[in-house]
Design an enzyme around this catalytic site. Sequence first.
Site, PDB file in Angstrom:
ATOM      1  N   HIS A 206      -6.858   9.014  -4.338  1.00 54.61           N
ATOM      2  CA  HIS A 206      -5.506   8.488  -4.073  1.00 54.61           C
ATOM      3  C   HIS A 206      -5.167   7.226  -4.850  1.00 54.61           C
ATOM      4  CE1 HIS A 206      -7.819   5.739  -1.599  1.00 54.61           C
ATOM      5  NE2 HIS A 206      -6.759   4.972  -1.528  1.00 54.61           N
TER       6      HIS A 206
HETATM    7  C1  UD1 Z   1      -2.793   2.305   0.650  1.00 53.05           C
HETATM    8  C2  UD1 Z   1      -3.508   1.048   0.186  1.00 53.05           C
HETATM    9  C3  UD1 Z   1      -4.881   1.413  -0.356  1.00 53.05           C
HETATM   10  C4  UD1 Z   1      -5.662   2.225   0.657  1.00 53.05           C
HETATM   11  C5  UD1 Z   1      -4.845   3.439   1.076  1.00 53.05           C
HETATM   12  C6  UD1 Z   1      -5.561   4.214   2.154  1.00 53.05           C
HETATM   13  C7  UD1 Z   1      -2.148  -0.809  -0.718  1.00 53.05           C
HETATM   14  C8  UD1 Z   1      -1.720  -1.478  -1.958  1.00 53.05           C
HETATM   15  N1  UD1 Z   1      -2.803   0.364  -0.878  1.00 53.05           N
HETATM   16  O1  UD1 Z   1      -2.593   3.127  -0.507  1.00 53.05           O
HETATM   17  O2  UD1 Z   1      -5.606   0.225  -0.615  1.00 53.05           O
HETATM   18  O3  UD1 Z   1      -6.885   2.637   0.072  1.00 53.05           O
HETATM   19  O4  UD1 Z   1      -3.584   2.986   1.608  1.00 53.05           O
HETATM   20  O5  UD1 Z   1      -4.951   5.461   2.334  1.00 53.05           O
HETATM   21  O6  UD1 Z   1      -1.923  -1.299   0.361  1.00 53.05           O
HETATM   22  N2  UD1 Z   1       3.021   8.116   1.831  1.00 53.05           N
HETATM   23  C9  UD1 Z   1       3.484   9.118   2.645  1.00 53.05           C
HETATM   24  N3  UD1 Z   1       3.224   9.009   3.982  1.00 53.05           N
HETATM   25  C10 UD1 Z   1       2.528   7.983   4.531  1.00 53.05           C
HETATM   26  C11 UD1 Z   1       2.074   6.968   3.677  1.00 53.05           C
HETATM   27  C12 UD1 Z   1       2.310   7.049   2.334  1.00 53.05           C
HETATM   28  O7  UD1 Z   1       4.110  10.072   2.212  1.00 53.05           O
HETATM   29  O8  UD1 Z   1       2.316   7.959   5.763  1.00 53.05           O
HETATM   30  C13 UD1 Z   1       3.266   8.247   0.372  1.00 53.05           C
HETATM   31  C14 UD1 Z   1       4.562   7.646  -0.078  1.00 53.05           C
HETATM   32  O9  UD1 Z   1       5.029   8.419  -1.123  1.00 53.05           O
HETATM   33  C15 UD1 Z   1       4.122   6.294  -0.607  1.00 53.05           C
HETATM   34  C16 UD1 Z   1       2.764   6.599  -1.179  1.00 53.05           C
HETATM   35  O10 UD1 Z   1       2.227   7.582  -0.306  1.00 53.05           O
HETATM   36  O11 UD1 Z   1       4.998   5.780  -1.520  1.00 53.05           O
HETATM   37  C17 UD1 Z   1       1.837   5.429  -1.255  1.00 53.05           C
HETATM   38  O12 UD1 Z   1       1.688   4.789   0.018  1.00 53.05           O
HETATM   39  P1  UD1 Z   1       1.257   3.241   0.077  1.00 53.05           P
HETATM   40  O13 UD1 Z   1       1.068   2.831   1.488  1.00 53.05           O
HETATM   41  O14 UD1 Z   1       2.165   2.422  -0.750  1.00 53.05           O
HETATM   42  O15 UD1 Z   1      -0.142   3.211  -0.655  1.00 53.05           O
HETATM   43  P2  UD1 Z   1      -1.397   4.190  -0.552  1.00 53.05           P
HETATM   44  O16 UD1 Z   1      -1.525   4.906  -1.833  1.00 53.05           O
HETATM   45  O17 UD1 Z   1      -1.371   4.978   0.719  1.00 53.05           O
END
Ligand code: UD1
Length: 357
Positions: A206
Amino acid sequence: MRIVYVVGTRPNFVKTAPVIGALRARLPAGRHAIVHTGQHYDRLMSEVFLEELGVPAPDHMLEVGSGSHAVQTARTMERLEPVLLEERPDLVIVPGDVNSTLAATLTAVKLQIPVAHVESGLRSFDMTMPEEANRIVADRFSEYLFLHSEEAIENLRAEGIPDQRMHFVGNTMIDTLVALEGRFRAAGAAAQHGLTPGEYALVTLHRPALVDGPLLGETVAQLAALAAQMPVVFPVHPRTRKMMEGEGAGEHPGLSLIEPLGYLDFLSLLADAGAVLTDSGGIQEETTYLGIPCFTLRDNTERPVTISAGTNTLLGLDPAAIAGIPAALDARGNAPSEPPPLWDGHAAERIADVLAD
Ligand code: UD1
């Protein structure tokens, strides 16, 4: 004692659940308020975890959702500040290294509320990782630094942090794993996915460095090739799923792309895997505890203890290296491994000892 716990993402829930449990038991008359920032919000990334871990329903939901780093961090700070003013905690507890951790630390410190950081002192020395800045800020401004490995001590000293703030307590994520062991060993997730224990590879990916660009397509092609030699099961993180839609992941025999799993099913698949391929930090630790060979598709790790323990191999940020996994497994055999010191299921109790004192 009034404590606010701020959690926002899937691994945060796993790391904080035992801390909440231990402190509630130690300080039953205290106020223990849980704030869920909503950084992760899909049911499979959030509620399922809270339910399985037995975490009480959060007292405050900030619903910040997704956004750029600045948006996500700023929104969390803006919505957390009134909650902290209302709760008036003596301490804010933050886990890990995600944007919610950074935002909560800054908000609390600006209100002159002491912060405790769980999983302190990890460093990748790679500032292109968004988590590295989050770790440095959380450690710089926290009054209580709870360390899960001895390497963290030197990392923190090198940044001028005094020893009195450091408490080497062990790994709270492993506390959760130990507490759930009876349940996930009985879950039989491999059979439910048509897999034979010990004979398949489990994949999670991820991180932006891998999934936000062309490396993702190359990685899926390599996984399809690996799947011709051993079945591959890949619960796909929503971020990766979104990027794959552009890449057209397609169907490949033996490669099973599935929805994110609850924690019990995931640990069940992990414990029975023949090999794990990941870019996650937590999974490098869980495989180390369980003695499962782990291949990490990154150039570095903030968790070198997983390499010295003998379970984790850094492949580099290089999808072509996936092709070497079957030969590496053959060469490795059944090498025994031991969990690092204090990864024993009692880290949260040690945190409670420090804070209750
Ligand atoms: C985040 C953390 C990362 C951690 C990971 C665990 C930061 C910078 N990154 O990354 O350190 O290892 O969580 O999973 O804080 N999305 C969904 N549904 C959700 C959550 C996210 O669809 O419930 C999608 C969205 O498109 C979003 C993308 O995932 O834009 C990224 O989510 P985000 O929380 O920004 O970062 P992660 O990649 O999940």
